[in-house]
Design an enzyme around this catalytic site. Structure first.
Site, short mmCIF file in Angstrom:
data_model
loop_
_atom_site.label_atom_id
_atom_site.label_comp_id
_atom_site.label_asym_id
_atom_site.label_seq_id
_atom_site.Cartn_x
_atom_site.Cartn_y
_atom_site.Cartn_z
N ARG D 101 -4.64 -22.11 7.24
CA ARG D 101 -3.67 -21.24 8.07
C ARG D 101 -3.21 -20.47 6.95
O ARG D 101 -3.16 -19.24 7.17
CB ARG D 101 -2.35 -22.32 8.30
CG ARG D 101 -1.53 -21.46 9.01
CD ARG D 101 -1.72 -20.67 10.03
NE ARG D 101 -2.51 -21.04 11.06
CZ ARG D 101 -3.31 -20.39 12.02
NH1 ARG D 101 -3.07 -19.00 11.69
NH2 ARG D 101 -3.92 -20.78 12.63
N LYS D 136 6.84 1.51 1.79
CA LYS D 136 7.24 0.66 2.73
C LYS D 136 6.36 -0.35 2.93
O LYS D 136 5.80 -0.64 3.99
CB LYS D 136 7.38 1.54 3.93
CG LYS D 136 8.79 2.34 3.75
CD LYS D 136 9.00 3.20 4.94
CE LYS D 136 10.27 4.24 4.71
NZ LYS D 136 10.43 4.95 5.99
N LYS D 168 14.85 12.96 -4.69
CA LYS D 168 15.25 13.15 -3.34
C LYS D 168 16.71 13.66 -3.21
O LYS D 168 17.20 13.89 -4.32
CB LYS D 168 15.34 11.70 -2.52
CG LYS D 168 13.92 11.14 -2.37
CD LYS D 168 13.87 9.83 -1.54
CE LYS D 168 12.34 9.13 -1.74
NZ LYS D 168 12.35 8.24 -0.68
N GLU D 198 11.40 16.08 -2.64
CA GLU D 198 11.57 16.04 -1.18
C GLU D 198 12.45 17.09 -0.81
O GLU D 198 13.55 17.49 -1.39
CB GLU D 198 11.99 14.70 -0.85
CG GLU D 198 12.30 14.44 0.63
CD GLU D 198 12.99 13.24 0.79
OE1 GLU D 198 12.56 12.04 0.28
OE2 GLU D 198 14.24 13.33 1.40
N ASP D 219 9.97 17.22 4.18
CA ASP D 219 10.28 16.00 4.70
C ASP D 219 10.91 16.28 6.25
O ASP D 219 12.06 17.11 6.32
CB ASP D 219 11.47 15.17 3.98
CG ASP D 219 11.78 13.82 4.45
OD1 ASP D 219 10.95 13.32 4.78
OD2 ASP D 219 13.24 13.76 4.51
#
Lengths: 282, 282, 282, 282, 282, 282
Positions: D101, D136, D168, D198, D219
């Protein structure tokens, strides 16, 4: 808690103990409606005993839950009567219940050693001979059990293989002679470390003395042999009697005039002391 | 060695044990001229005993020095006579001497537990009652000591707080009633886990049964009470007798018809078994 | 933070996550002139969702920088609307920026699971059937994802291989028969653990029942078969429907009368919930 | 296995995964009479997919039990049909069942990412634009998931916060201007690291360019804005389109002339690929 | 590799070193087309030196990649000429290049210490005085640097604070008198450990001798004072000269008749030895 | 302390250092009657120096004993005179004495590097050329020593193999040409990382430039060659002079017009700075 190697070792041992018991969680306590409520519990002696390990038991609680607070009621090494409260612990009910068994397993074991050591120590009263422990300790518990021996009135032999030389049969055989064994060891050790030679007979004692051993172990010798050895050494080295000494035999060995008696049973055969954790108001 | 959580736990425990003993090195063995030469040694029983822990003792050597080879001469759980060779270990002389004490400290402790368990197990012979251990184990040694119990013929109660629910006085008090305590626990546990309730009297037994407990502990009950409880339960739950059972009292408890007797002394009071490591040719 | 095995596991996982992202340092934030100034940020839901993982997200900040303070605005398991503030975090600007992505990666994943679970749970409304998760979880996230399932209204099947027995095809084949497989397992497990048998047909169901299985899984059976199985078992064991159940099919399965339905998709196919961290004043 | 930081990280992650599943032991497999017998099993694709993670799945087996042997049948990044055998594993039956598993949980997750990435990559075919991933990722899985992206034909953006600067909004606000933000970062980073800014609009693009940014992120810009930005930059910096790009929208973004498109969904929204482990002869 | 505490310490240190250098991967070597091909490289002395640390350098390669093989061409402690090949390493080209700098950083540092120690040792030739190191070592490198001192012909003072007592000014002040300080220490240490007292003048020397110190350090004394101290002690304790001894001053100190001279500079001021790793065929 | 990878690395290094020195305990300090009493001590410069490492020295004390408090009296990078108090530490006397040597070993080493770096930095005054360190650092000390370089006025080259590409002879040979080597690397690295090529002659410089290298190292070139190279490159890449640069030669190299000079000696040959810890009132 300090971050010395000893405390790091202890924290690891406690974590092993909590880990094996708690695993993925205390299924019983996590279902208690009041598991987050503050509770108070007392460690209580259920028989007369010498206390050792309270600080370890305390650490079990605080490592599990830092919000627990423990207050010792007696000092390490105290002799207490049945019913005595040894320490008081406060914290969330669930934390107290989850840590209870683990803390008791430590405390009962170490107090058992202190209690037995005290008996040996009393037996030697007035002989001027120092009671030593050995390396026959529970794996992982060396420092804890040696502290329990001190709590019971004993003293510690070397902590391990690194802070003392002990030349035994096998080492002598490998080195051809006691003289060569001592000489080889001396060349490789720091100037701050002493050499002990384990001797079975007087011939070996003479050789050890000639080789410059600072400590001589009289291993499984008869009382007559030991007296002769002590006379022969005459203070030029320290002497240690060793070999399955019991409460019945240890004083006679000490009275042969040795500086030290060492007893493995202090740490490998002490029965648990009977201690419980009583929740207040329950 | 596998890398399961249990073997990782064991490796950590062995490393703690080797670490506390070896520290910065074995001052005595490192001075031996033939410390790198291959030597052979045997683990020998010095009294009749039941063997447990050989694989752990073996791991001590191989963790210290992977070139050591250990060959068990008897199986885990074997009953052996005085003088029996339990295992044979080969490796560099220095490694054998450095690991000797640590390996013996494990082996003597675990074989002591297996030997005591065997005595309890024999005492129960023919009763059909199963001998269980408890959570009163040496901290860090849970899995090892439970294996020693199996080696001696016993069976294991839950491993810890995570694979079984045990509702005691404090939990009942906190939950108002046995029924509510069982119900609260049931909601939070996996469907694969059972609930045991510790009962002091028949009234509690009835309540536990009504609440759907799968296991009922008869705690410190008289034999008469236990018989009544067993009759009352009539197979609707399993039953366990508990409470300071000794070799003298355990059979009578079993004969009350319970499914299990549990004995803490198996793991917290077993004396060391007497085992030595003898170097061949020395 | 407590030092239970679960929290130690969690701390390790968070450290892996912070470690892989921060490496030798956050090159961007370390150049900010005001990186040491206190800042405030809010976790904000960008869509309706069920919250899970706030305490983990909080731990990410406090492990990175103990001076960060997090205050949850809603409870674990809350259903919130778009725009809801889930938690507020204060701390040095640099620490907030460095931990942001890692915290969000946890929170969005776990809230996604809770949100999906809630949908399944609502689908089962009124059936009396309990929704269970499986072992098909993200490696390392077992406890977190099972908590997310609870947050969404589901219940947990066994935590792992250690707190429940599940006998499947391969085990049955290896043991010759269901009876022998159950019997062999029973001898080796604690008395507190139940046995489940995975059955593909009614013949196996009968064998599992006869063997004493406490749980019977009806695996990929038709609804007709399931109804027959439930009738046949008649409460003598608990029943679980399993096999690629979806939002479209789970209710019909439950209505066959089983005690449990288990759904792997809860943990392995839940889309991320959309959550952001908004700095105040920016 | 090598002992680089990445492999140490991976070993820790696998140990967390095995640990949470195995705990104190696989109760089911340990009762199998033939658990020590050698068995063979195949990883089989149950749907068309792109393979990633075979070496991780292999490590799960060998970490659990070094006697297991795994032989990949296809290479990382292969596109396979339903029914294809991806790898073959041999070892003790008990070990195969215990690790199954956990290995599948890794393999299905990573192949899911590779499969989704391939779809995005094909969508971009002929544009000359490079497909990038983001930060992410599943916590702890950064390197694994980035490898899965490469397996699917994508390329990797920075590994973390340490090997690239990304300025950013918040950084710009804190530094007063893009010029100052870039300048402050430049002073503190190794000469081998580039700076990306950005930008939400063309004014910012001009400022970033003037400040010497080597990379400019466009962006959430409209296609018109992006085309203008690309024209304005004219190769003096590299360009990246970003902002909730989907399979439906990614090609149009690429066709605006940017060097890179980055897609978070590659790693946070890829559904599991369907893969099973089939025991041979069962 | 053995798993003693010293080897565990060393493995951790090497892992720190590899970790800080490799991070998420060797970007340069991973792009080499022939990075998996076997290559051979030699460690070559670029100046005359004494070798120490070859086994550590070897461990760097094998920890990074167990398929690397290292063969020392000279022994630890060898004095070699410029151009001498110290060791030969084979393995995948990528692994050799990735480990090169880390291995050299160890080897050059330790050989530097051995080389400097050899110069001090030669300076003392014929005096009968033993050259000792101190605790002024690079943090984490204690055992390695003490081995390098032995490689250069020196001997080791105590390993740390645990295997020898050294009573200095602060300890004496705290204990009121040398006699009380020695006595207090004696009660708490194993019988295998000696006590050294640091003395600034003859009055202290007399007190240390009377208190039973086994070692007396003559700290920053003039040669005249040292001679008087040696005469006064007359073999009843061992003597150590200490205090910023240099190559220019150490022999004169030794000729005052002390048993030991200790030199901190051996470990804290030795310049790197010049050693390179040359790839064969390149 | 934060739990970033860098601080975790540092904590491990400090624990190695404390562990090797303290072992099973500070035998000398534990016998002091007033070891628990609060004491105060000052770190004092015994020569003019540039300070680096105060926060590390502070961590040594607080890791050993969290009740210690350290207050820096000067900032990292301060230039101080002989006699200056660098920091003041308060805590139990025993803790101060036990941690003293370990803290000094760190502080003296790092301040030594900062002090030497300052000398190089001053030598370059007015050239506009930036002083860089290298990867020739003490194993495990990369981040600490690079911080010391910054404290002394230098700048850092890449942290390790993961945040910059450096193509050397061996890489070029393996890849056939500089063009192919650069191209192969470019495909595998994040878009945020630059490529440097080590060049021995102008032909290589031209090739590196044509291949798109962002940085060009002029390795062991004559001043004439360097000037030509700088002219040839004409700002299309950054330039770095390298190769056994000393205080005597570094300025002339810088004056050839390169952007950077890199000096390994900053970290591998800096002599310890002389700093002591003086107990107040003693």
């Amino acid at each position: 808690m300090k971050t010395t190697p000893i405390t790091a070792h202890l924290a690891t041992l406690i974590d092993l103990a909590l880990g094996e018991d708690l695993g993925t969680g205390d299924l019983t306590s996590q279902a208690l409606p009041n598991r987050e409520q503050k509770a108070v519990a007392n460690f209580v002696a259920r028989e007369p005993l010498v206390v050792s390990g309270l600080s370890v038991a305390a650490l079990v609680f605080t490592r599990l839950d830092p919000s627990c607070q423990i207050k010792a009621q007696v000092a390490e090494g105290s002799r207490v009567k049945k019913g005595a409260v040894l320490a008081r612990v406060e914290g969330p009910l669930g934390s107290l219940l989850s840590a209870e068994r683990c803390a008791l397993n430590f405390l009962r074991h170490l107090s058992g050693i202190a209690t037995l050591t005290r008996r040996y120590h009393q037996t030697l009263s007035g002989t001027g001979c120092t009671l030593l422990d050995t390396r026959k300790t529970t794996p992982g518990f060396r420092a804890l059990e040696k502290a329990a021996v001190r709590a019971g009135g004993g003293a510690n032999h070397r902590m391990g293989l690194f802070d003392g030389v002990m030349i035994k049969d096998n080492h002598i055989a490998a080195s051809q002679s006691i003289r060569q064994a001592v000489s080889a060891a001396r060349k490789q050790i720091p100037p701050t470390v002493k050499i002990e030679v384990e001797c079975d007979n007087l011939k070996q004692v003479r050789a050890a003395l000639a080789a410059g051993a600072e400590l001589i172990m009289l291993d499984n010798m008869s009382h007559a042999q030991m007296r002769k050895a002590v006379a022969l050494i005459a203070g030029r080295a320290q002497t240690e009697a060793s070999g399955n000494l019991t409460l019945a035999t240890v004083r006679a060995a000490a009275e042969c005039g040795v500086d030290f008696v060492s007893v493995g049973a202090l740490t490998h055969s002490a029965p648990n002391a009977d201690i419980a954790l009583d929740l207040q108001g329950s």
